[in-house]
Motif scaffolding. Structure first.
Motif, PDB file in Angstrom:
ATOM      1  N   MET A  15       0.849  -1.197   0.000  1.00 32.23           N
ATOM      2  CA  MET A  15       0.000   0.000   0.000  1.00 32.23           C
ATOM      3  C   MET A  15       0.887   1.251   0.000  1.00 32.23           C
ATOM      4  N   GLY A  16       0.508   2.209  -0.823  1.00 33.32           N
ATOM      5  CA  GLY A  16       1.274   3.453  -0.893  1.00 33.32           C
ATOM      6  C   GLY A  16       2.363   3.459  -1.950  1.00 33.32           C
ATOM      7  N   GLN A  17       2.689   2.283  -2.479  1.00 37.03           N
ATOM      8  CA  GLN A  17       3.723   2.213  -3.512  1.00 37.03           C
ATOM      9  C   GLN A  17       3.135   2.545  -4.878  1.00 37.03           C
ATOM     10  N   GLU A  18       4.014   2.932  -5.775  1.00 38.01           N
ATOM     11  CA  GLU A  18       3.628   3.188  -7.164  1.00 38.01           C
ATOM     12  C   GLU A  18       3.778   1.908  -7.979  1.00 38.01           C
ATOM     13  N   VAL A  19       2.835   1.683  -8.879  1.00 33.22           N
ATOM     14  CA  VAL A  19       2.966   0.553  -9.796  1.00 33.22           C
ATOM     15  C   VAL A  19       2.748   1.031 -11.226  1.00 33.22           C
ATOM     16  N   ILE A  20       3.401   0.361 -12.134  1.00 33.12           N
ATOM     17  CA  ILE A  20       3.205   0.620 -13.561  1.00 33.12           C
ATOM     18  C   ILE A  20       2.839  -0.697 -14.227  1.00 33.12           C
ATOM     19  N   LEU A  21       1.701  -0.701 -14.870  1.00 33.64           N
ATOM     20  CA  LEU A  21       1.250  -1.867 -15.614  1.00 33.64           C
ATOM     21  C   LEU A  21       1.487  -1.588 -17.097  1.00 33.64           C
ATOM     22  N   ARG A  22       2.005  -2.598 -17.767  1.00 32.15           N
ATOM     23  CA  ARG A  22       2.421  -2.377 -19.157  1.00 32.15           C
ATOM     24  C   ARG A  22       1.594  -3.200 -20.132  1.00 32.15           C
ATOM     25  N   CYS A  23       1.448  -2.645 -21.306  1.00 31.32           N
ATOM     26  CA  CYS A  23       0.623  -3.255 -22.339  1.00 31.32           C
ATOM     27  C   CYS A  23       1.251  -2.975 -23.696  1.00 31.32           C
ATOM     28  N   VAL A  24       1.188  -3.958 -24.565  1.00 32.50           N
ATOM     29  CA  VAL A  24       1.534  -3.728 -25.973  1.00 32.50           C
ATOM     30  C   VAL A  24       0.270  -3.990 -26.779  1.00 32.50           C
ATOM     31  N   PRO A  25      -0.369  -2.937 -27.270  1.00 33.40           N
ATOM     32  CA  PRO A  25      -1.602  -3.120 -28.062  1.00 33.40           C
ATOM     33  C   PRO A  25      -1.290  -3.749 -29.422  1.00 33.40           C
ATOM     34  N   ILE A  26      -2.311  -4.120 -30.131  1.00 34.83           N
ATOM     35  CA  ILE A  26      -2.165  -4.638 -31.492  1.00 34.83           C
ATOM     36  C   ILE A  26      -1.643  -3.501 -32.377  1.00 34.83           C
ATOM     37  N   SER A  27      -0.692  -3.822 -33.239  1.00 33.67           N
ATOM     38  CA  SER A  27       0.140  -2.781 -33.862  1.00 33.67           C
ATOM     39  C   SER A  27      -0.627  -1.774 -34.727  1.00 33.67           C
ATOM     40  N   ASN A  28      -1.652  -2.161 -35.423  1.00 36.97           N
ATOM     41  CA  ASN A  28      -2.341  -1.202 -36.291  1.00 36.97           C
ATOM     42  C   ASN A  28      -3.553  -0.569 -35.621  1.00 36.97           C
ATOM     43  N   HIS A  29      -3.705  -0.796 -34.338  1.00 39.21           N
ATOM     44  CA  HIS A  29      -4.847  -0.217 -33.622  1.00 39.21           C
ATOM     45  C   HIS A  29      -4.524   1.200 -33.190  1.00 39.21           C
ATOM     46  N   LEU A  30      -5.561   2.025 -33.139  1.00 38.33           N
ATOM     47  CA  LEU A  30      -5.378   3.441 -32.825  1.00 38.33           C
ATOM     48  C   LEU A  30      -5.945   3.827 -31.459  1.00 38.33           C
ATOM     49  N   TYR A  31      -6.824   3.004 -30.922  1.00 39.45           N
ATOM     50  CA  TYR A  31      -7.489   3.318 -29.660  1.00 39.45           C
ATOM     51  C   TYR A  31      -7.061   2.309 -28.603  1.00 39.45           C
ATOM     52  N   PHE A  32      -6.773   2.824 -27.428  1.00 44.08           N
ATOM     53  CA  PHE A  32      -6.293   1.980 -26.346  1.00 44.08           C
ATOM     54  C   PHE A  32      -7.120   2.268 -25.109  1.00 44.08           C
ATOM     55  N   TYR A  33      -7.250   1.232 -24.281  1.00 43.16           N
ATOM     56  CA  TYR A  33      -8.133   1.323 -23.112  1.00 43.16           C
ATOM     57  C   TYR A  33      -7.524   0.581 -21.927  1.00 43.16           C
ATOM     58  N   TRP A  34      -7.928   1.017 -20.745  1.00 44.48           N
ATOM     59  CA  TRP A  34      -7.733   0.211 -19.549  1.00 44.48           C
ATOM     60  C   TRP A  34      -9.105  -0.019 -18.901  1.00 44.48           C
ATOM     61  N   TYR A  35      -9.322  -1.278 -18.519  1.00 45.11           N
ATOM     62  CA  TYR A  35     -10.496  -1.678 -17.763  1.00 45.11           C
ATOM     63  C   TYR A  35      -9.980  -2.414 -16.534  1.00 45.11           C
TER      64      TYR A  35
END
Lengths: 118, 110
Positions: A15-35
């Motif tokens: 608790m209190g720490q920073e986290v970074i979650l990483r994603c590589v979307p599909i290469s020709n896609h233009l819209y990205f989301y987090w759910y």
């Protein structure tokens, strides 16, 4: 078949720490989301991203959250100071067009990162 | 009122059975409709889009009734591999945001 990839698959943080979650979307896609999906609950929208800026965000996506596309392939979600209630599965998704742009544009989801805040 | 509402189930059916799931949505201006499938602790995967005229994909048939704001999914000849949670998903008129129902659990037993 092209796919959205996420790393790590599981992240445990204090608790209190920073986290970074990483994603590589599909290469020709233009819209990205987090759910996100809290265990036993429904999938909830956090943020959509297009043309290097946030296009829409939910009430959940407060000042503790940020997104970035640091290079041509990665898309990251940062949580600055994690809380216990941030524990959830976080899904990255991408689509060719916005899911609201044309009828029935499909969003492709990554396998998710299970975030556990202790 | 919930934006997308589904019967949580579970639906326990024998192999070969026909099963139907229903879903209602609250925003009449919604434009795009989908059924996604989610296996335990996995990501949602698109099963099929739902069109106003209704559409079929093999054993799966989806229907949309805009007047009643109602979406259905019919699965014929259920297989063990159909066991999963079925998510009703809607994209509203403006914005690029999918709204998920809580899902309906299907268990197909031999």
């Amino acid at each position: 078949e092209p796919e959205v990839t996420q790393t790590p698959s599981h992240q445990v943080t204090q608790m209190g720490q920073e986290v970074i979650l990483r994603c590589v979307p599909i290469s020709n896609h233009l819209y990205f989301y987090w759910y996100r999906q809290i265990l036993g609950q429904k999938v909830e929208f956090l943020v959509s991203f297009y043309n290097n800026e946030i296009s829409e965000k939910s009430e959940i996506f407060d000042d503790q959250f940020s997104v970035e596309r640091p290079d041509g392939s990665n898309f990251t979600l940062k949580i600055r100071s994690t809380k216990l209630e941030d524990s959830a599965m976080y899904f990255c998704a991408s689509s060719e067009q916005g899911t609201g742009a044309f009828m029935n544009t499909e969003a492709f989801f990554g396998q998710g990162t299970r975030l556990t805040v202790v | 009122r919930k934006e997308v509402e589904q019967d949580p189930g579970p639906f326990n059916v024998p192999e070969g059975a026909t099963v139907a799931f229903n879903c209602t949505y609250s925003n009449s201006a919604s434009q795009s409709f989908f059924w996604y499938r989610q296996d335990c602790r996995k990501e949602p995967k698109l099963l099929m889009s739902v069109y106003s005229s209704g559409n079929e994909d093999g054993r799966f048939t989806a229907q949309l009734n805009r007047a009643s704001q109602y979406i259905s999914l019919l699965i014929r000849d259920s297989k063990l591999s159909d066991s999963a949670t079925y998510l009703c998903v809607v994209n509203e008129e403006y914005g690029n945001k999918l709204v998920f129902g809580a899902g309906t659990i299907l268990r197909v037993k031999s």
